[in-house]
Design an enzyme around this catalytic site. Structure first.
Site, PDB file in Angstrom:
ATOM      1  N   ARG A   1      52.372  35.298  36.477  1.00 27.63           N
ATOM      2  CA  ARG A   1      51.247  36.229  36.575  1.00 27.63           C
ATOM      3  C   ARG A   1      51.249  36.784  37.987  1.00 27.63           C
ATOM      4  O   ARG A   1      51.720  36.138  38.936  1.00 27.63           O
ATOM      5  CB  ARG A   1      49.933  35.522  36.287  1.00 27.63           C
ATOM      6  CG  ARG A   1      49.844  34.878  34.904  1.00 27.63           C
ATOM      7  CD  ARG A   1      48.512  34.165  34.741  1.00 27.63           C
ATOM      8  NE  ARG A   1      48.368  33.557  33.415  1.00 27.63           N
ATOM      9  CZ  ARG A   1      48.712  32.307  33.119  1.00 27.63           C
ATOM     10  NH1 ARG A   1      49.226  31.528  34.077  1.00 27.63           N
ATOM     11  NH2 ARG A   1      48.549  31.827  31.906  1.00 27.63           N
TER      12      ARG A   1
ATOM     13  N   LYS B   1      46.138  29.439  36.038  1.00 29.04           N
ATOM     14  CA  LYS B   1      44.715  29.430  35.759  1.00 29.04           C
ATOM     15  C   LYS B   1      44.202  27.995  35.683  1.00 29.04           C
ATOM     16  O   LYS B   1      44.905  27.094  35.230  1.00 29.04           O
ATOM     17  CB  LYS B   1      44.435  30.136  34.431  1.00 29.04           C
ATOM     18  CG  LYS B   1      44.743  31.633  34.439  1.00 29.04           C
ATOM     19  CD  LYS B   1      44.435  32.246  33.085  1.00 29.04           C
ATOM     20  CE  LYS B   1      44.679  33.747  33.076  1.00 29.04           C
ATOM     21  NZ  LYS B   1      44.374  34.337  31.743  1.00 29.04           N
TER      22      LYS B   1
ATOM     23  N   HIS C   1      52.034  42.843  34.768  1.00 23.45           N
ATOM     24  CA  HIS C   1      51.995  41.915  33.638  1.00 23.45           C
ATOM     25  C   HIS C   1      53.033  42.270  32.577  1.00 23.45           C
ATOM     26  O   HIS C   1      53.462  41.396  31.816  1.00 23.45           O
ATOM     27  CB  HIS C   1      50.594  41.916  33.008  1.00 23.45           C
ATOM     28  CG  HIS C   1      50.207  40.603  32.423  1.00 23.45           C
ATOM     29  ND1 HIS C   1      49.984  39.469  33.182  1.00 23.45           N
ATOM     30  CD2 HIS C   1      50.007  40.216  31.139  1.00 23.45           C
ATOM     31  CE1 HIS C   1      49.664  38.458  32.397  1.00 23.45           C
ATOM     32  NE2 HIS C   1      49.671  38.880  31.153  1.00 23.45           N
TER      33      HIS C   1
ATOM     34  N   ARG D   1      56.080  40.252  32.885  1.00 24.02           N
ATOM     35  CA  ARG D   1      55.901  38.914  32.294  1.00 24.02           C
ATOM     36  C   ARG D   1      56.168  38.954  30.794  1.00 24.02           C
ATOM     37  O   ARG D   1      56.887  38.104  30.261  1.00 24.02           O
ATOM     38  CB  ARG D   1      54.482  38.449  32.598  1.00 24.02           C
ATOM     39  CG  ARG D   1      54.052  37.141  31.954  1.00 24.02           C
ATOM     40  CD  ARG D   1      52.651  36.803  32.482  1.00 24.02           C
ATOM     41  NE  ARG D   1      51.973  35.781  31.701  1.00 24.02           N
ATOM     42  CZ  ARG D   1      52.084  34.481  31.900  1.00 24.02           C
ATOM     43  NH1 ARG D   1      52.896  34.041  32.841  1.00 24.02           N
ATOM     44  NH2 ARG D   1      51.400  33.612  31.174  1.00 24.02           N
TER      45      ARG D   1
END
Length: 335
Positions: free
Chosen positions: A162, A188, A262, A265
């Site tokens: 991320r 996260k 993103h 990713r």
């Protein structure tokens, strides 16, 4: 008569005790919740005509919360996902209110009953390998900024990190020596994971740190902007957009795609999936808490579905006929 606690001490104890001490929330979570509740307080102050310090818990009824959520979508043009994220912060606060102010339990229950809004799940966009390579090769390697931009793009594309994980990485998080070059990423919810890094990224990272005079053992950021400050999310997004503008000259199809950090990713995930890597490995690689999130890549890959049709012989022309490989089965086929 029940007496409600004032808003200020509940907000203070929410951030100092519930989030920081009890839940050990990450700085990004605390910042997100703070922004959501700050906007809610300002909205309530405007709606009631009171100063923020004069607001009480009873001012935050279900109707006010619903009106606030509507404003996020209609006036601020927030997405449904952002609206739901704000609601999550509000719910967390009113869980705290219910536990610490019994007189406000009814208010809290009505707010906690507000459901999240269902949203349309868009198809995941990803780039082909050639498109990713075009982005990586776009920055000017004759300038320090261009060399930094290329390493950042390469880092995002090869690790699947991320953008917050890439920008939060430090030199001491790298292990560049063989046989297992790898990087520690902080995701996260304070979750950490280690992912492998290929030779081209190892070489690029070594060159970048040598140019900046950064030692592998130092807790200094890998990617910095002006004044050697850690690069921001806005800065990373600008780098990707700048690379897209240049890469479009050689690959015009990129102009028709919405490309953000993103997307790199997503592109790595699709490459891994198409190469035969199983979903559980991809889940661990990307740091997904649930495999259902990773499964979305499988459902998004039309080419894999098309190959499945060809393999099954479902082409509308001729049905596939079973061809036994075993000699005994072949003999039985001829009988």
């Amino acid at each position: 008569m029940s007496v409600h606690l004032s808003l200020a001490p509940l907000l203070e104890s929410f951030f100092r005790n519930r989030l920081t001490k009890q839940r050990n929330a990450s700085p990004s979570t605390i910042a997100s919740y703070r922004d959501a509740l700050r906007m809610l307080v300002l909205f309530a102050a405007e709606r009631t005509g009171r100063k923020p310090y004069a607001l009480a818990i009873e001012d935050f009824d279900r109707d006010l919360i619903l009106a606030f959520l509507d404003e996020l979508e209609e006036k601020r043009k927030n997405t449904i996902q952002t609206r739901n994220a704000r609601l999550t912060a509000i719910r967390s606060f009113f869980h705290h209110v219910a536990a610490n102010d019994p007189a406000s339990l009814g208010i809290a229950q009505r707010i906690l009953a507000i459901p999240v809004k269902r949203s349309h799940i868009e198809m995941m966009h990803h780039l082909s390998r050639r498109e990713v390579d075009a982005l990586i090769d776009a920055p000017d390697q004759q300038t320090p900024r261009g060399r930094r931009d290329r390493v950042l793009l390469l880092f995002l594309a090869r690790t699947g990190a991320r953008v917050s994980e890439a920008l939060g990485a430090n030199a001491c998080d790298l292990q560049l020596d063989r046989p297992r070059p790898q990087v520690l990423l902080r995701g996260k919810g304070r979750k950490e994971r280690v992912v492998p890094i290929p030779d081209d990224l190892v070489k690029a990272l070594r060159a970048l740190m040598t140019e900046r005079g950064v030692n592998h053992q130092e807790a200094r950021p890998l990617f910095v902007g002006t004044h050697e400050m850690r690069l921001t999310r806005f800065g990373a997004t600008h780098i990707v957009r700048r690379a897209v503008a240049i890469a479009t000259l050689t690959r015009p199809e990129l102009a028709r795609k919405s490309i953000s950090p993103h997307v790199l990713r997503h592109s790595l995930a699709m490459t891994l999936l198409q190469s035969g890597v199983d979903l559980l490995t991809i889940q661990a690689w990307l740091g997904h808490s649930q495999v259902a999130t990773t499964h979305r890549y499988a459902t998004a890959d039309v080419e894999m579905m098309r190959r499945g049709l060809d393999k099954a012989g479902v082409s509308g022309k001729h049905a596939a006929r079973f061809k036994p490989k075993d000699a005994v089965l072949q003999l039985l086929e001829r009988i």
